[in-house]
Design a protein around this motif. Sequence first.
Motif, PDB file in Angstrom:
ATOM      1  N   GLY A 176       0.668  -1.202  -0.065  1.00  0.00           N
ATOM      2  CA  GLY A 176      -0.009  -0.076  -0.051  1.00  0.00           C
ATOM      3  C   GLY A 176       0.926   1.059   0.040  1.00  0.00           C
ATOM      4  N   LEU A 177       1.952   1.154   0.420  1.00  0.00           N
ATOM      5  CA  LEU A 177       3.001   2.372   0.518  1.00  0.00           C
ATOM      6  C   LEU A 177       4.007   2.129  -0.778  1.00  0.00           C
ATOM      7  CD1 LEU A 177       3.798   3.024   4.211  1.00  0.00           C
ATOM      8  CD2 LEU A 177       1.763   3.849   2.698  1.00  0.00           C
ATOM      9  N   CYS A 178       4.411   0.779  -0.844  1.00  0.00           N
ATOM     10  CA  CYS A 178       5.473   0.617  -1.898  1.00  0.00           C
ATOM     11  C   CYS A 178       4.852   0.567  -3.233  1.00  0.00           C
ATOM     12  CB  CYS A 178       6.179  -0.584  -1.457  1.00  0.00           C
ATOM     13  SG  CYS A 178       7.570  -1.138  -2.698  1.00  0.00           S
ATOM     14  N   LYS A 179       5.502   1.078  -4.049  1.00  0.00           N
ATOM     15  CA  LYS A 179       5.125   1.168  -5.653  1.00  0.00           C
ATOM     16  C   LYS A 179       5.196  -0.342  -6.113  1.00  0.00           C
ATOM     17  CE  LYS A 179       4.826   3.903  -9.773  1.00  0.00           C
ATOM     18  NZ  LYS A 179       5.626   5.089 -10.530  1.00  0.00           N
ATOM     19  N   GLU A 180       4.271  -0.833  -6.865  1.00  0.00           N
ATOM     20  CA  GLU A 180       4.262  -2.224  -7.338  1.00  0.00           C
ATOM     21  C   GLU A 180       5.476  -2.338  -8.337  1.00  0.00           C
ATOM     22  OE1 GLU A 180       2.996  -5.226  -6.924  1.00  0.00           O
ATOM     23  OE2 GLU A 180       1.954  -4.534  -5.093  1.00  0.00           O
ATOM     24  N   ASP A 181       5.750  -1.265  -9.240  1.00  0.00           N
ATOM     25  CA  ASP A 181       6.760  -1.371 -10.255  1.00  0.00           C
ATOM     26  C   ASP A 181       8.241  -1.462  -9.464  1.00  0.00           C
ATOM     27  OD1 ASP A 181       4.821  -1.066 -12.177  1.00  0.00           O
ATOM     28  OD2 ASP A 181       5.054   1.133 -12.378  1.00  0.00           O
ATOM     29  N   LEU A 182       8.406  -0.697  -8.516  1.00  0.00           N
ATOM     30  CA  LEU A 182       9.582  -0.759  -7.798  1.00  0.00           C
ATOM     31  C   LEU A 182       9.671  -2.139  -7.194  1.00  0.00           C
ATOM     32  CD1 LEU A 182      11.938   0.753  -6.314  1.00  0.00           C
ATOM     33  CD2 LEU A 182      10.463   1.281  -4.504  1.00  0.00           C
ATOM     34  N   LEU A 183       8.785  -2.557  -6.511  1.00  0.00           N
ATOM     35  CA  LEU A 183       8.886  -4.040  -6.283  1.00  0.00           C
ATOM     36  C   LEU A 183       9.244  -4.980  -6.968  1.00  0.00           C
ATOM     37  CD1 LEU A 183       8.692  -5.770  -3.487  1.00  0.00           C
ATOM     38  CD2 LEU A 183       6.297  -5.996  -4.054  1.00  0.00           C
ATOM     39  N   THR A 184       8.452  -5.074  -8.039  1.00  0.00           N
ATOM     40  CA  THR A 184       8.837  -5.919  -9.368  1.00  0.00           C
ATOM     41  C   THR A 184      10.127  -5.860  -9.573  1.00  0.00           C
ATOM     42  OG1 THR A 184       6.394  -5.766  -9.937  1.00  0.00           O
ATOM     43  CG2 THR A 184       8.220  -6.636 -11.486  1.00  0.00           C
ATOM     44  N   GLU A 185      10.668  -4.585  -9.837  1.00  0.00           N
ATOM     45  CA  GLU A 185      12.067  -4.152 -10.428  1.00  0.00           C
ATOM     46  C   GLU A 185      13.249  -4.946  -9.493  1.00  0.00           C
ATOM     47  OE1 GLU A 185      14.769  -3.204 -13.104  1.00  0.00           O
ATOM     48  OE2 GLU A 185      12.958  -3.346 -13.255  1.00  0.00           O
ATOM     49  N   VAL A 186      12.748  -4.708  -8.157  1.00  0.00           N
ATOM     50  CA  VAL A 186      13.889  -5.154  -7.200  1.00  0.00           C
ATOM     51  C   VAL A 186      13.984  -6.717  -7.112  1.00  0.00           C
ATOM     52  CG1 VAL A 186      14.264  -5.270  -4.806  1.00  0.00           C
ATOM     53  CG2 VAL A 186      13.733  -3.240  -5.695  1.00  0.00           C
ATOM     54  N   LYS A 187      12.781  -7.465  -7.211  1.00  0.00           N
ATOM     55  CA  LYS A 187      12.618  -8.863  -7.368  1.00  0.00           C
ATOM     56  C   LYS A 187      13.393  -9.452  -8.385  1.00  0.00           C
ATOM     57  CE  LYS A 187       8.161  -9.121  -6.044  1.00  0.00           C
ATOM     58  NZ  LYS A 187       7.126  -9.671  -5.619  1.00  0.00           N
ATOM     59  N   GLN A 188      13.027  -8.664  -9.541  1.00  0.00           N
ATOM     60  CA  GLN A 188      13.726  -9.226 -10.924  1.00  0.00           C
ATOM     61  C   GLN A 188      15.151  -9.007 -10.850  1.00  0.00           C
ATOM     62  OE1 GLN A 188      11.706  -6.821 -14.007  1.00  0.00           O
ATOM     63  NE2 GLN A 188      10.074  -8.194 -13.795  1.00  0.00           N
ATOM     64  N   ARG A 189      15.607  -7.973 -10.296  1.00  0.00           N
ATOM     65  CA  ARG A 189      17.325  -7.903 -10.423  1.00  0.00           C
ATOM     66  C   ARG A 189      17.705  -8.903  -9.412  1.00  0.00           C
ATOM     67  NH1 ARG A 189      18.755  -1.585 -10.632  1.00  0.00           N
ATOM     68  NH2 ARG A 189      17.227  -0.740 -12.326  1.00  0.00           N
ATOM     69  N   ILE A 190      17.138  -9.235  -8.425  1.00  0.00           N
ATOM     70  CA  ILE A 190      17.858 -10.388  -7.384  1.00  0.00           C
ATOM     71  C   ILE A 190      17.751 -11.626  -7.966  1.00  0.00           C
ATOM     72  CG2 ILE A 190      17.542 -11.205  -5.183  1.00  0.00           C
ATOM     73  CD1 ILE A 190      16.615  -8.615  -4.214  1.00  0.00           C
ATOM     74  N   ASN A 191      16.476 -11.871  -8.740  1.00  0.00           N
ATOM     75  CA  ASN A 191      16.327 -13.155  -9.485  1.00  0.00           C
ATOM     76  C   ASN A 191      17.317 -13.505 -10.275  1.00  0.00           C
ATOM     77  OD1 ASN A 191      14.400 -14.233  -7.476  1.00  0.00           O
ATOM     78  ND2 ASN A 191      12.775 -13.091  -8.562  1.00  0.00           N
ATOM     79  N   ARG A 192      17.644 -12.533 -10.971  1.00  0.00           N
ATOM     80  CA  ARG A 192      18.803 -12.748 -12.046  1.00  0.00           C
ATOM     81  C   ARG A 192      20.003 -13.151 -11.601  1.00  0.00           C
ATOM     82  NH1 ARG A 192      16.657  -7.343 -14.435  1.00  0.00           N
ATOM     83  NH2 ARG A 192      14.919  -7.941 -15.808  1.00  0.00           N
ATOM     84  N   ILE A 193      20.462 -13.011 -10.311  1.00  0.00           N
ATOM     85  CA  ILE A 193      21.774 -13.264  -9.650  1.00  0.00           C
ATOM     86  C   ILE A 193      21.966 -14.702  -9.920  1.00  0.00           C
ATOM     87  CG2 ILE A 193      23.066 -12.908  -7.955  1.00  0.00           C
ATOM     88  CD1 ILE A 193      21.807 -10.244  -7.272  1.00  0.00           C
ATOM     89  N   GLU A 194      22.941 -15.243 -10.394  1.00  0.00           N
ATOM     90  CA  GLU A 194      23.322 -16.563 -10.130  1.00  0.00           C
ATOM     91  C   GLU A 194      24.904 -16.650  -9.966  1.00  0.00           C
ATOM     92  OE1 GLU A 194      22.544 -18.731 -13.789  1.00  0.00           O
ATOM     93  OE2 GLU A 194      20.417 -17.980 -14.096  1.00  0.00           O
ATOM     94  N   MET A 195      25.165 -17.094  -8.506  1.00  0.00           N
ATOM     95  CA  MET A 195      26.659 -17.013  -8.266  1.00  0.00           C
ATOM     96  C   MET A 195      26.833 -18.170  -7.176  1.00  0.00           C
ATOM     97  SD  MET A 195      27.106 -13.976  -5.657  1.00  0.00           S
ATOM     98  CE  MET A 195      26.732 -12.565  -6.873  1.00  0.00           C
TER      99      MET A 195
END
Length: 516
Positions: A205-224
């Motif tokens: 309700g406070l966090c913008k959906e686009d921001l949350l989606t972008e954060v999770k997408q960037r983290i999920n792309r990490i493979e190490m």
Amino acid sequence: MSFFSKFKSQTKAQQGTTNKQVFLGEDFDVRLKWFKDTFDQCIDITFHELTANQTRVAIVFVQCMVDQQVFDEQVLKYIVSPNFASSRKELIHKLLDLQSISTMCTSVLTDLQVAADMVMDGKIIILFEGDCRMLAIPLTSVEKRAVSETSNENVIRGPREAFVEDIHTNITMIRRKIKSPDLKMEQIVLGKYTKTKVIVGYIEGLCKEDLLTEVKQRINRIEMDGVLGSSYIEECIDDSPLSPFPQSQKTERPDVVAAALLEGRVVIFVDGTPIPLLVPVTFYIFLQSAEDYYQRYILTSFIRLLRYGFLVISLLFPSFYIAISTFHPEMIPTTLLISVAASREYVPFPGLVEAFIMELAFEALREAGVRTPKAIGQALGVLGALVIGQAAVQAGIVSAPIVIIVSMTGIASFIIPAYDLASSIRLLRFPIMLLSGTFGIFGLMIGAILIYIHVVSLRSFGVPYLSPTAPLKVSDLKDVFVRAPWWLMKRRPSFAGTSDKNRLTIRKSMTEDDED
């Protein structure tokens, strides 16, 4: 353009064979052998086999990661008790239905690979003969650091507690401050071998959906292979990874994280590190301290303006001295010019070389003070400032003014609250000194303009780095250069794109709501 924009179409691949599902049916010996083969040469893995009510049972867990006493009292005694169940079927039924075990969050699984991962996470796995289901009991008990005072972000009036390495303790500290079901915590597992828990926190309700989606997408792309700290993730999710400026905020204070969440920002916790990440971030956030919100706004505003002034001193003071003493001596008052010239009479180096020597020596002393034990580090700083500086002046290697300037610059860098920003300023100081020693004031202006152009072009998860000044947002300036009183900051800052703008309402009377 975002650093990750060219990877928009990529999806997260499976990391090796650790994500493959393994089902071997109900054969007890086959499943037990799979566990023993999987944990071959692992001396800390315990296999405990027993027979209860004509049923073979195997227990698998990691030594020193399980509360053995609780397990014996609340689980094992039921299994070996002859009165607990009269048959194998009843034993399995009671255990799997958790009718007699006083443990929480117990789960039932059939995937052997998931069970093996849970063993490494400190859970107890129980296998039964003649049934493919397994019981996972979370009785993890590991040594962890107690909650202590902050070491890098000290305050006078605010709370003293700081995050620890245990991620669940850190989440609990945030839950104690934000007691709302709208505070969401989503878990992501990273690292092929470490399987590190990464938790993304936000307020729905406070966090913008686009921001949350972008954060999770960037983290999920990490493979190490492994994630051992939040810095591993930070370098992989920055918009401009080659920039010297930090693009995410680091803190060890729960109150800072809670305040950021209430602004509509996102926190990234990493298991094993007490420093979470806060995104998005702007340049001005790094010049704000937690103490600013626990002191009177008049004092806070004065101190914040002081920080901005000393930020400029930390970046440009040595370069300005080099420029005017080498190329523009006419800018110096006559009396001061005579004093400076007299102090430099026997110095064999030009101003640029002299400044570089002292700055490098100061940086070396700073690093030595950080790497040495605390008591010795303090003594080392005093020794370097008093003895080495005085000896260098008397030996004629450097002049007295440059010692004063470098010392003043060092003090100015310590005033900056964020260590990451202070480190960036320290790094940028050297190329500006080189430009000033080559082109004078003109070179200093070139360096400052190039830095400004770079900072203006930066983004943190799509948010302009100099927001709310570029682009200008007048309503958000109440908490930038000065801090307005709380009764004036009724709206949340807009840089995070929060959907709920209002954060403060002061009623004229207790009955105002009823009248409305």
